[in-house]
Write an enzyme that holds these catalytic residues in place. Structure first.
Site, mmCIF file in Angstrom:
data_model
loop_
_atom_site.group_PDB
_atom_site.id
_atom_site.type_symbol
_atom_site.label_atom_id
_atom_site.label_comp_id
_atom_site.label_asym_id
_atom_site.label_seq_id
_atom_site.Cartn_x
_atom_site.Cartn_y
_atom_site.Cartn_z
ATOM 1 N N THR A 185 37.173 37.452 46.728
ATOM 2 C CA THR A 185 36.347 36.769 45.391
ATOM 3 C C THR A 185 36.622 35.348 45.500
ATOM 4 O OG1 THR A 185 36.781 38.861 44.101
ATOM 5 C CG2 THR A 185 36.019 37.097 42.877
ATOM 6 N N ASP A 186 35.436 34.559 45.206
ATOM 7 C CA ASP A 186 35.498 33.086 45.262
ATOM 8 C C ASP A 186 36.159 32.604 43.858
ATOM 9 O OD1 ASP A 186 34.148 33.003 47.506
ATOM 10 O OD2 ASP A 186 32.110 32.722 46.649
ATOM 11 N N ARG A 187 36.670 31.463 43.970
ATOM 12 C CA ARG A 187 37.414 30.880 42.763
ATOM 13 C C ARG A 187 36.387 31.127 41.314
ATOM 14 N NH1 ARG A 187 40.118 25.007 42.531
ATOM 15 N NH2 ARG A 187 40.459 24.821 40.115
#
Length: 302
Positions: A136-138
């Protein structure tokens, strides 16, 4: 089921005369490495008695496997808030806020989701490694699944590879897509962009990348879209949206404007799968992140 047991299988006609290790490999996708660890730990019982994995079983017998093993955490535990959506002895599902890094990386060695989970487990007296199942991206908010042991992680990864994990994201893209309930498939292969350590790009020689989308609402300037991932490439939704000329709002890395959001307007809304151990149809949802609710598109969806 005995207290330490995390896996139980009742042998049937298909298992007659087979070695226990072959049953675990063939029917349940235990890796060779895990099989070896079980052998070393003496972690398998047949009808309640310790058993060798080379033992040949017969229909009706009960095989119990102790999967949990204390693991020395490699992260610094921190007492940070966690929004827990679901938890059992195999998985922990969290609602990740936007802006929080999942793993320590570079200068960001504190304050990550991993540090928070390590602190949570420490308070519970548990010793585990941090194993998120999907990346999951930041700046993407929403559901993130964490496996509590290596086999739980492996099993969910296998389900995902077989496209048996439903992953639904909600995103706000710039511009007006076709009418509400319009659906389609974005089928564009992707690869890392040459000369960049971060960017991904559409390229005919890239790996397959498929995203199903459905238009939910539009206000003329922005469109709320539901995305279903059929593959899990890095930045897949972001790159696909850029490729069709409708980047995610706030996604300045891929051509979006920061006028409305200071991060990409993407939320991991729902994960659904058949629980590998309980066979329960599990659905985990994360409430829409508050910063996305500044647009009326979500209100129109209830």
């Amino acid at each position: 089921m005995p207290a330490n047991t995390q896996f139980r299988h009742k042998l049937d006609d298909r298992d007659q005369g087979k070695k226990l290790e072959d049953i675990l490999r063939g029917r349940y996708h235990f890796s060779r490495k895990l099989i070896q660890r079980l052998k070393n730990a003496g972690a398998v019982r047949l009808d309640g008695e310790p058993s060798y994995l080379t033992t040949r079983g017969r229909g009706g017998q009960i095989m119990d496997v102790d999967l949990f093993e204390p693991e020395e955490p490699t992260l610094e535990p921190e007492d940070l808030p966690l929004d827990i959506l679901y938890e059992d002895e195999f998985y922990l599902a969290l609602n990740k806020p936007p802006g929080q890094i999942v793993h320590p990386v570079g200068p960001h060695v504190r304050g990550t989701l991993a540090n928070a989970v390590a602190g949570y487990w420490q308070k519970k007296g548990e010793s585990r490694l941090f194993r998120p199942v999907f990346r999951t991206d930041r700046d993407t908010s929403g559901v993130i699944l964490v496996a509590k042991n290596r086999y739980a992680h492996q099993q969910l990864s296998v389900l995902s590879e077989k496209q048996k994990v439903e992953k639904i994201y909600l995103g706000v893209v710039q511009g007006q897509l076709p009418q509400t309930n319009q659906t389609g498939v974005l089928d564009m292969p992707m690869r890392p962009k040459a000369g960049s350590k971060i960017l991904q790009e559409i390229h005919p020689q890239g790996k397959p990348a498929r995203t199903v989308y459905r238009v939910l609402a539009c206000d003329g300037q922005h469109t709320l879209v539901e995305f279903r991932l059929l593959t899990g490439r890095t930045h897949q939704i972001r790159v696909h949206c850029q490729a069709i000329g409708h980047p995610l709002a706030g996604d300045t890395l891929y051509g979006g404007s920061a006028d409305l959001f200071i991060r990409q307007a993407l939320h991991a809304y729902l994960y659904a799968f058949c629980h590998p151990f309980t066979q329960e149809n599990l659905i985990v949802k994360a409430p829409i992140a508050k910063d996305l609710l500044c647009v009326d598109l979500f209100e129109a969806q209830g």
